[in-house]
Design a protein around this motif. Structure first.
Motif, PDB file in Angstrom:
ATOM      1  N   TRP A 100       5.954  44.772   9.329  1.00  0.00           N
ATOM      2  CA  TRP A 100       6.278  44.276   7.982  1.00  0.00           C
ATOM      3  C   TRP A 100       5.008  43.748   7.326  1.00  0.00           C
ATOM      4  CZ3 TRP A 100      10.697  40.385   9.573  1.00  0.00           C
ATOM      5  CH2 TRP A 100      11.759  41.099  10.140  1.00  0.00           C
ATOM      6  N   LYS A 101       4.249  42.979   8.099  1.00  0.00           N
ATOM      7  CA  LYS A 101       3.020  42.377   7.566  1.00  0.00           C
ATOM      8  C   LYS A 101       1.993  43.450   7.214  1.00  0.00           C
ATOM      9  CE  LYS A 101       3.715  38.093  10.158  1.00  0.00           C
ATOM     10  NZ  LYS A 101       3.202  37.189  11.229  1.00  0.00           N
ATOM     11  N   ARG A 102       1.943  44.496   8.016  1.00  0.00           N
ATOM     12  CA  ARG A 102       0.996  45.582   7.723  1.00  0.00           C
ATOM     13  C   ARG A 102       1.379  46.277   6.421  1.00  0.00           C
ATOM     14  NH1 ARG A 102      -0.216  51.059   9.556  1.00  0.00           N
ATOM     15  NH2 ARG A 102       1.649  51.193  10.871  1.00  0.00           N
ATOM     16  N   LEU A 103       2.666  46.502   6.214  1.00  0.00           N
ATOM     17  CA  LEU A 103       3.112  47.079   4.946  1.00  0.00           C
ATOM     18  C   LEU A 103       2.760  46.158   3.784  1.00  0.00           C
ATOM     19  CD1 LEU A 103       4.681  49.102   3.164  1.00  0.00           C
ATOM     20  CD2 LEU A 103       6.776  47.822   3.756  1.00  0.00           C
ATOM     21  N   GLY A 104       3.021  44.867   3.950  1.00  0.00           N
ATOM     22  CA  GLY A 104       2.698  43.906   2.903  1.00  0.00           C
ATOM     23  C   GLY A 104       1.222  43.902   2.565  1.00  0.00           C
ATOM     24  N   SER A 105       0.384  44.012   3.593  1.00  0.00           N
ATOM     25  CA  SER A 105      -1.062  44.057   3.382  1.00  0.00           C
ATOM     26  C   SER A 105      -1.464  45.313   2.626  1.00  0.00           C
ATOM     27  CB  SER A 105      -1.784  43.995   4.730  1.00  0.00           C
ATOM     28  OG  SER A 105      -3.181  44.103   4.562  1.00  0.00           O
ATOM     29  N   ASP A 106      -0.838  46.451   2.950  1.00  0.00           N
ATOM     30  CA  ASP A 106      -1.139  47.706   2.263  1.00  0.00           C
ATOM     31  C   ASP A 106      -0.722  47.644   0.795  1.00  0.00           C
ATOM     32  OD1 ASP A 106      -2.169  48.731   4.603  1.00  0.00           O
ATOM     33  OD2 ASP A 106      -0.359  49.854   5.130  1.00  0.00           O
ATOM     34  N   ILE A 107       0.406  46.982   0.533  1.00  0.00           N
ATOM     35  CA  ILE A 107       0.856  46.831  -0.856  1.00  0.00           C
ATOM     36  C   ILE A 107      -0.135  45.977  -1.637  1.00  0.00           C
ATOM     37  CG2 ILE A 107       2.630  45.786  -2.329  1.00  0.00           C
ATOM     38  CD1 ILE A 107       4.665  46.555  -0.114  1.00  0.00           C
ATOM     39  N   ARG A 108      -0.548  44.865  -1.066  1.00  0.00           N
ATOM     40  CA  ARG A 108      -1.480  43.967  -1.761  1.00  0.00           C
ATOM     41  C   ARG A 108      -2.841  44.627  -1.988  1.00  0.00           C
ATOM     42  NH1 ARG A 108       1.339  40.298   1.456  1.00  0.00           N
ATOM     43  NH2 ARG A 108      -0.205  40.447   3.129  1.00  0.00           N
ATOM     44  N   GLU A 109      -3.211  45.530  -1.088  1.00  0.00           N
ATOM     45  CA  GLU A 109      -4.472  46.251  -1.274  1.00  0.00           C
ATOM     46  C   GLU A 109      -4.395  47.134  -2.522  1.00  0.00           C
ATOM     47  OE1 GLU A 109      -7.365  49.395   1.152  1.00  0.00           O
ATOM     48  OE2 GLU A 109      -5.811  48.260   2.213  1.00  0.00           O
ATOM     49  N   ALA A 130      11.792  44.851   6.435  1.00  0.00           N
ATOM     50  CA  ALA A 130      10.493  44.937   5.774  1.00  0.00           C
ATOM     51  C   ALA A 130      10.612  44.623   4.295  1.00  0.00           C
ATOM     52  CB  ALA A 130       9.904  46.332   5.971  1.00  0.00           C
ATOM     53  N   SER A 131      11.686  45.093   3.664  1.00  0.00           N
ATOM     54  CA  SER A 131      11.885  44.858   2.232  1.00  0.00           C
ATOM     55  C   SER A 131      11.983  43.368   1.918  1.00  0.00           C
ATOM     56  CB  SER A 131      13.148  45.575   1.743  1.00  0.00           C
ATOM     57  OG  SER A 131      12.999  46.972   1.810  1.00  0.00           O
ATOM     58  N   VAL A 132      12.737  42.646   2.723  1.00  0.00           N
ATOM     59  CA  VAL A 132      12.866  41.211   2.512  1.00  0.00           C
ATOM     60  C   VAL A 132      11.521  40.525   2.697  1.00  0.00           C
ATOM     61  CG1 VAL A 132      13.895  39.089   3.425  1.00  0.00           C
ATOM     62  CG2 VAL A 132      15.314  41.124   3.113  1.00  0.00           C
ATOM     63  N   TYR A 133      10.774  40.956   3.691  1.00  0.00           N
ATOM     64  CA  TYR A 133       9.493  40.318   3.980  1.00  0.00           C
ATOM     65  C   TYR A 133       8.482  40.509   2.850  1.00  0.00           C
ATOM     66  CZ  TYR A 133       5.094  39.087   6.167  1.00  0.00           C
ATOM     67  OH  TYR A 133       3.874  38.517   6.427  1.00  0.00           O
ATOM     68  N   VAL A 134       8.354  41.731   2.315  1.00  0.00           N
ATOM     69  CA  VAL A 134       7.262  42.023   1.376  1.00  0.00           C
ATOM     70  C   VAL A 134       7.548  41.570  -0.054  1.00  0.00           C
ATOM     71  CG1 VAL A 134       6.519  43.993   2.755  1.00  0.00           C
ATOM     72  CG2 VAL A 134       8.063  44.372   0.816  1.00  0.00           C
ATOM     73  N   THR A 135       8.775  41.202  -0.357  1.00  0.00           N
ATOM     74  CA  THR A 135       9.090  40.738  -1.710  1.00  0.00           C
ATOM     75  C   THR A 135       8.415  39.395  -1.977  1.00  0.00           C
ATOM     76  OG1 THR A 135      11.260  41.783  -1.457  1.00  0.00           O
ATOM     77  CG2 THR A 135      10.985  40.297  -3.317  1.00  0.00           C
ATOM     78  N   LYS A 136       7.918  39.192  -3.182  1.00  0.00           N
ATOM     79  CA  LYS A 136       7.233  37.950  -3.529  1.00  0.00           C
ATOM     80  C   LYS A 136       8.198  36.763  -3.499  1.00  0.00           C
ATOM     81  CE  LYS A 136       6.558  36.772  -7.881  1.00  0.00           C
ATOM     82  NZ  LYS A 136       6.085  36.757  -9.295  1.00  0.00           N
ATOM     83  N   LYS A 137       7.670  35.574  -3.442  1.00  0.00           N
ATOM     84  CA  LYS A 137       8.481  34.366  -3.523  1.00  0.00           C
ATOM     85  C   LYS A 137       9.254  34.365  -4.839  1.00  0.00           C
ATOM     86  CE  LYS A 137       8.276  29.336  -3.072  1.00  0.00           C
ATOM     87  NZ  LYS A 137       7.401  28.169  -2.778  1.00  0.00           N
ATOM     88  N   GLY A 138      10.561  34.169  -4.755  1.00  0.00           N
ATOM     89  CA  GLY A 138      11.410  34.198  -5.938  1.00  0.00           C
ATOM     90  C   GLY A 138      11.783  35.590  -6.397  1.00  0.00           C
TER      91      GLY A 138
END
Length: 250
Positions: A100-109, A130-138
């Motif tokens: 999940w974190k790797r996906l989030g990192s790829d999105i932020r890149e 993964a979807s829940v994890y990568v969504t921004k706060k709020g």
């Protein structure tokens, strides 16, 4: 057909899920993660995001599907087959938060350090954690379908402590359907039809959709012996008049 539904149904489903106040209520400037972004449902969502002033982050499963997203105007595309994400262990009993974190990192890149405001969720069990994890706060995870399984699992800490919300969405009401179809009529979005099948190959069409062997949407010629017979412009109908008349006499 395509993604198991008729084009109008999928268009309306995507509109309610992403645009409507009954779904994610996307706004100008939002960043939207779209799973299966070249498929029937995802391709509509991708085009709606672009037309609505949002930034889609498209997730697909092949270079060919990535190219479809680029042709639709999407700048940010992730080929999950190339990245090799493994959100679950081999026997499918436990998720891997590191992925999940790797996906989030790829999105932020891709987005210059930003998480996504909305996740357009329809694969279901395979991707929901993964979807829940990568969504921004709020942010918002809006969900329908669940083609990979209905029993979703996610770490509630990433939802609860970050004030995220999960919104369910199913088809559309009459107004949403009218507005969705209006977008096609005004040529702001269009179906990504990749292949048509004759009526006697409807089983093959369904099999290809089930196996994800198609790109975008597929069509079945239900009443026409060949493509092009549904057009109404006289100059475009002219080459098909003999076939049309033969079909009428069947």
């Amino acid at each position: 057909m395509g993604g198991g539904r008729l084009p109008g149904l999928v268009n309306s489903t995507a509109y309610r899920q992403l645009i409507s106040k009954n779904g994610a209520a996307m706004k100008l400037g939002d960043r939207v993660l779209i799973w299966g972004a070249s498929g029937g449902l995802g391709s509509y969502a991708t085009q709606m995001a672009i037309a609505g002033g949002a930034t889609p982050v498209c997730v697909v499963s092949s270079p060919e599907k990535a190219e479809i997203c680029h042709r639709m105007g999407a700048e940010h595309v992730i080929d999950r087959s190339a990245e090799g994400y493994k959100f679950w262990n081999e026997d499918g009993t436990k998720q891997n938060p590191k992925e999940w974190k790797r996906l989030g990192s790829d999105i932020r890149e891709l987005t210059r350090g930003h998480d996504v405001d909305i996740v357009f969720e329809h694969p279901g069990r395979e991707t929901f954690g993964a979807s829940v994890y990568v969504t921004k706060k709020g942010g918002t995870i809006v969900t329908c379908a669940s083609t990979s399984g209905y029993m979703h699992e996610y770490d509630n800490r990433y939802l609860w402590m970050n004030l995220k919300r999960i919104v369910s969405s199913h088809f559309a009401n009459y107004r949403e359907a009218w507005e969705a179809n209006s977008l096609i009529r005004r040529r702001l979005i269009h179906p990504t039809l990749s292949k048509t099948y004759p009526m006697d190959q409807v089983g093959q069409a369904a099999y290809d959709v089930h196996k994800n062997a198609h790109q975008g949407k597929v069509g079945v010629l239900c009443l026409a012996p060949e493509e092009g017979l549904g057009v109404t412009m006289p100059e475009r109908r002219e080459p098909h008049l003999d076939a049309i008349n033969r079909f009428r006499n069947i």
